[in-house]
Design a protein around this motif. Structure first.
Motif, PDB file in Angstrom:
ATOM      1  N   ALA A 319      -7.183   4.563  18.052  1.00 35.92           N
ATOM      2  CA  ALA A 319      -7.011   4.795  16.621  1.00 35.92           C
ATOM      3  C   ALA A 319      -6.838   6.269  16.290  1.00 35.92           C
ATOM      4  O   ALA A 319      -6.429   6.608  15.180  1.00 35.92           O
ATOM      5  N   MET A 320      -7.118   7.157  17.231  1.00 35.12           N
ATOM      6  CA  MET A 320      -7.031   8.589  16.978  1.00 35.12           C
ATOM      7  C   MET A 320      -5.723   9.197  17.469  1.00 35.12           C
ATOM      8  O   MET A 320      -5.524  10.405  17.353  1.00 35.12           O
ATOM      9  N   THR A 321      -4.833   8.403  18.010  1.00 37.63           N
ATOM     10  CA  THR A 321      -3.572   8.929  18.530  1.00 37.63           C
ATOM     11  C   THR A 321      -2.495   8.887  17.454  1.00 37.63           C
ATOM     12  O   THR A 321      -2.371   7.912  16.710  1.00 37.63           O
ATOM     13  N   GLN A 322      -1.708   9.963  17.361  1.00 42.38           N
ATOM     14  CA  GLN A 322      -0.694  10.088  16.319  1.00 42.38           C
ATOM     15  C   GLN A 322       0.380   9.019  16.435  1.00 42.38           C
ATOM     16  O   GLN A 322       0.999   8.632  15.445  1.00 42.38           O
ATOM     17  N   GLU A 323       0.612   8.529  17.648  1.00 40.73           N
ATOM     18  CA  GLU A 323       1.660   7.528  17.848  1.00 40.73           C
ATOM     19  C   GLU A 323       1.261   6.160  17.321  1.00 40.73           C
ATOM     20  O   GLU A 323       2.111   5.274  17.187  1.00 40.73           O
ATOM     21  N   TYR A 324      -0.017   5.965  17.065  1.00 42.11           N
ATOM     22  CA  TYR A 324      -0.493   4.664  16.581  1.00 42.11           C
ATOM     23  C   TYR A 324      -0.594   4.694  15.060  1.00 42.11           C
ATOM     24  O   TYR A 324      -1.045   5.672  14.462  1.00 42.11           O
ATOM     25  N   GLU A 325      -0.173   3.636  14.425  1.00 48.47           N
ATOM     26  CA  GLU A 325      -0.060   3.567  12.969  1.00 48.47           C
ATOM     27  C   GLU A 325      -1.359   3.912  12.251  1.00 48.47           C
ATOM     28  O   GLU A 325      -1.366   4.609  11.232  1.00 48.47           O
ATOM     29  N   LEU A 326      -2.476   3.450  12.771  1.00 45.08           N
ATOM     30  CA  LEU A 326      -3.745   3.602  12.070  1.00 45.08           C
ATOM     31  C   LEU A 326      -4.150   5.059  11.882  1.00 45.08           C
ATOM     32  O   LEU A 326      -4.813   5.398  10.901  1.00 45.08           O
ATOM     33  N   ALA A 327      -3.766   5.925  12.815  1.00 47.20           N
ATOM     34  CA  ALA A 327      -4.180   7.327  12.725  1.00 47.20           C
ATOM     35  C   ALA A 327      -3.747   7.945  11.404  1.00 47.20           C
ATOM     36  O   ALA A 327      -4.543   8.586  10.707  1.00 47.20           O
ATOM     37  N   HIS A 328      -2.487   7.752  11.050  1.00 45.07           N
ATOM     38  CA  HIS A 328      -1.977   8.308   9.799  1.00 45.07           C
ATOM     39  C   HIS A 328      -2.561   7.590   8.589  1.00 45.07           C
ATOM     40  O   HIS A 328      -2.940   8.229   7.592  1.00 45.07           O
ATOM     41  N   ILE A 329      -2.653   6.267   8.666  1.00 41.17           N
ATOM     42  CA  ILE A 329      -3.163   5.483   7.543  1.00 41.17           C
ATOM     43  C   ILE A 329      -4.595   5.882   7.211  1.00 41.17           C
ATOM     44  O   ILE A 329      -4.958   6.053   6.040  1.00 41.17           O
ATOM     45  N   ALA A 330      -5.432   6.052   8.229  1.00 41.07           N
ATOM     46  CA  ALA A 330      -6.830   6.420   7.997  1.00 41.07           C
ATOM     47  C   ALA A 330      -6.938   7.791   7.341  1.00 41.07           C
ATOM     48  O   ALA A 330      -7.778   8.005   6.453  1.00 41.07           O
ATOM     49  N   LYS A 331      -6.103   8.727   7.766  1.00 46.39           N
ATOM     50  CA  LYS A 331      -6.113  10.053   7.136  1.00 46.39           C
ATOM     51  C   LYS A 331      -5.770   9.955   5.654  1.00 46.39           C
ATOM     52  O   LYS A 331      -6.408  10.591   4.814  1.00 46.39           O
ATOM     53  N   ARG A 332      -4.772   9.156   5.331  1.00 44.47           N
ATOM     54  CA  ARG A 332      -4.346   9.024   3.930  1.00 44.47           C
ATOM     55  C   ARG A 332      -5.446   8.390   3.077  1.00 44.47           C
ATOM     56  O   ARG A 332      -5.657   8.789   1.925  1.00 44.47           O
ATOM     57  N   ILE A 333      -6.152   7.417   3.640  1.00 46.91           N
ATOM     58  CA  ILE A 333      -7.233   6.771   2.898  1.00 46.91           C
ATOM     59  C   ILE A 333      -8.327   7.785   2.570  1.00 46.91           C
ATOM     60  O   ILE A 333      -8.794   7.883   1.431  1.00 46.91           O
ATOM     61  N   VAL A 334      -8.730   8.540   3.578  1.00 42.98           N
ATOM     62  CA  VAL A 334      -9.814   9.508   3.387  1.00 42.98           C
ATOM     63  C   VAL A 334      -9.402  10.617   2.423  1.00 42.98           C
ATOM     64  O   VAL A 334     -10.159  10.995   1.516  1.00 42.98           O
ATOM     65  N   MET A 335      -8.193  11.148   2.595  1.00 41.07           N
ATOM     66  CA  MET A 335      -7.766  12.275   1.762  1.00 41.07           C
ATOM     67  C   MET A 335      -7.453  11.857   0.323  1.00 41.07           C
ATOM     68  O   MET A 335      -7.478  12.684  -0.579  1.00 41.07           O
ATOM     69  N   ALA A 336      -7.155  10.579   0.101  1.00 36.22           N
ATOM     70  CA  ALA A 336      -6.901  10.107  -1.264  1.00 36.22           C
ATOM     71  C   ALA A 336      -8.123  10.318  -2.152  1.00 36.22           C
ATOM     72  O   ALA A 336      -7.993  10.524  -3.367  1.00 36.22           O
ATOM     73  N   ASP A 337      -9.304  10.284  -1.548  1.00 35.83           N
ATOM     74  CA  ASP A 337     -10.525  10.478  -2.322  1.00 35.83           C
ATOM     75  C   ASP A 337     -10.617  11.880  -2.908  1.00 35.83           C
ATOM     76  O   ASP A 337     -11.283  12.097  -3.926  1.00 35.83           O
ATOM     77  N   HIS A 338      -9.948  12.844  -2.296  1.00 36.96           N
ATOM     78  CA  HIS A 338     -10.070  14.237  -2.719  1.00 36.96           C
ATOM     79  C   HIS A 338      -8.993  14.661  -3.715  1.00 36.96           C
ATOM     80  O   HIS A 338      -8.940  15.829  -4.095  1.00 36.96           O
ATOM     81  N   ARG A 339      -8.163  13.743  -4.137  1.00 35.37           N
ATOM     82  CA  ARG A 339      -7.143  14.054  -5.125  1.00 35.37           C
ATOM     83  C   ARG A 339      -7.576  13.565  -6.498  1.00 35.37           C
ATOM     84  O   ARG A 339      -8.056  12.442  -6.650  1.00 35.37           O
ATOM     85  N   PHE A 340      -7.445  14.427  -7.498  1.00 30.58           N
ATOM     86  CA  PHE A 340      -7.763  14.090  -8.896  1.00 30.58           C
ATOM     87  C   PHE A 340      -9.228  13.703  -9.090  1.00 30.58           C
ATOM     88  O   PHE A 340      -9.555  12.910  -9.959  1.00 30.58           O
ATOM     89  N   GLY A 341     -10.109  14.260  -8.273  1.00 33.34           N
ATOM     90  CA  GLY A 341     -11.535  14.000  -8.408  1.00 33.34           C
ATOM     91  C   GLY A 341     -12.044  13.048  -7.349  1.00 33.34           C
ATOM     92  O   GLY A 341     -11.484  11.964  -7.167  1.00 33.34           O
ATOM     93  N   ASP A 342     -13.112  13.446  -6.625  1.00 33.48           N
ATOM     94  CA  ASP A 342     -13.641  12.596  -5.565  1.00 33.48           C
ATOM     95  C   ASP A 342     -14.695  11.639  -6.120  1.00 33.48           C
ATOM     96  O   ASP A 342     -14.902  11.540  -7.336  1.00 33.48           O
TER      97      ASP A 342
END
Length: 356
Positions: A319-342
């Motif tokens: 799940a931590m490899t860039q070639e696997y879909e989940l790596a990017h998806i998980a980053k987007r989920i976590v970082m979405a919390d920091h936009r427009f107020g956490d």
């Protein structure tokens, strides 16, 4: 109550999902992530051609949607596919601010995909405080600095907040105007942002105030929540498939009770998140919209973190490899919390609004 999509929204969802499934592969996205622009001009043009950008605007603005549920449909699909193009910042926030300012000709260009925008409001040290604006406007000339301006490098124009006396107003600035300096960098969740400074930069007053920016931010709260929901759906789908494919002791690991229970918990939380997005979309135009939007953003942030962490843990190292879909998806989920107020910000805001 009937929460089924209208025929038009269902067609929009089906068309966008099919397009992204066929065109927006992990390899395509990884190429975009490493590009200098941080977006694909071809993808952007095709999103405009499909009517995706037009769905973000009302008929009066030249589009064919613009309601809360239209935004939810579009951004849920963008989140599901992990799209990094700045649809939220450039088309939704930037375009709707231009529409509020009566710039119909520029809005047409946004819908057609030929005009890129960036909204420059946040400043160093401001965190989530909407009133924290130190950039000065003096006779239509701006001086100051903006931080983490999404899509700053690729934008044709920037919409900038600045203080004129005690009031905060919005101004339109051409990216190549005198005194504009942009220092760009890639973002963890994909795309690019920039630190932007203005040094006696000529700007056009838009006749908009902080309240107009807050209205655009409310649209963004629905959009980012729906985008996170779509990303969570992808994460749970990937995790479920992995649990039923990966074998140990001669059987799929998803049949082990401990993992099955954890997966069931994720699916329950996902339905909670979906209900919250439906609630936010339905209350977008209501008098107490701020209360519902903060409740939704807080819940999405908490569930998103759970989904990201659990999905990675149940996958293991892959799940931590860039070639696997989940790596990017998980980053987007976590970082979405920091936009427009956490989560913390919106919990405090929800309490304050409830007590008012």
């Amino acid at each position: 109550m009937n929460f089924e999509l209208t025929e038009e929204r269902q067609m929009l969802q089906d068309t966008l999902r099919r397009y992204l499934r066929e065109k927006y592969t992990t390899a395509v996205r990884n190429d975009i992530l490493t590009s200098d622009a941080g977006l694909s001009a071809d993808i952007w043009a095709e999103l405009a051609e499909l009517g995706v950008l037009g769905a973000l605007f009302t008929e009066e603005m030249g589009g064919f949607g613009g309601a809360g549920f239209d935004l939810a449909v579009v951004f849920e699909e963008l989140g599901r596919a992990g799209v990094v193009e700045p649809v939220l910042d450039s088309a939704l926030m930037g375009g709707r601010l231009l529409a509020a300012a009566g710039k119909s000709d520029m809005v047409e260009q946004v819908i057609a995909g030929t005009l890129h925008l960036a909204v420059a409001h946040g400043e160093p040290g401001g965190r989530y405080d909407m009133d924290y604006v130190h950039t000065k406007a003096d006779g239509g000339v701006l001086t100051g600095r903006k931080a983490v301006v999404m899509n700053a490098e690729a934008a044709d124009h920037l919409i900038v907040s600045a203080r004129d006396g005690d009031a905060i107003a919005l101004y339109l600035v051409a990216k190549d105007a005198k005194g504009v300096d942009i220092q760009g960098y890639p973002l963890l969740a994909g795309g690019r942002a920039g630190e932007v400074t203005f040094d006696n930069t000529p700007a056009e007053p838009l006749g908009l105030s902080l309240s107009d920016l807050q209205a655009a931010t409310n649209l963004a709260l629905v959009a980012i929540s729906a985008e996170a929901l779509g990303a969570m759906e992808s994460a749970t789908h990937l995790t479920k498939d992995y649990l039923m494919t990966r074998t140990q002791f001669g059987r799929p690991i998803g049949t082990f009770q401990a993992l099955a229970h954890r997966m069931a918990d994720l699916l329950i939380e996902l339905e909670q998140a979906r209900s919250a997005v439906i609630n936010a979309a339905g209350y977008l135009e209501a008098p107490d919209a701020d209360l519902h939007l903060s409740a939704t953003k807080n819940l999405i942030g908490r569930i998103g973190r759970l989904v990201a962490e659990e999905s990675i843990q149940m996958h293991g190292g892959i799940a931590m490899t860039q070639e696997y879909e989940l790596a990017h998806i998980a980053k987007r989920i976590v970082m979405a919390d920091h936009r427009f107020g956490d989560t913390d910000y919106h919990l405090e805001r929800f309490i304050a609004l409830s007590a008012a």
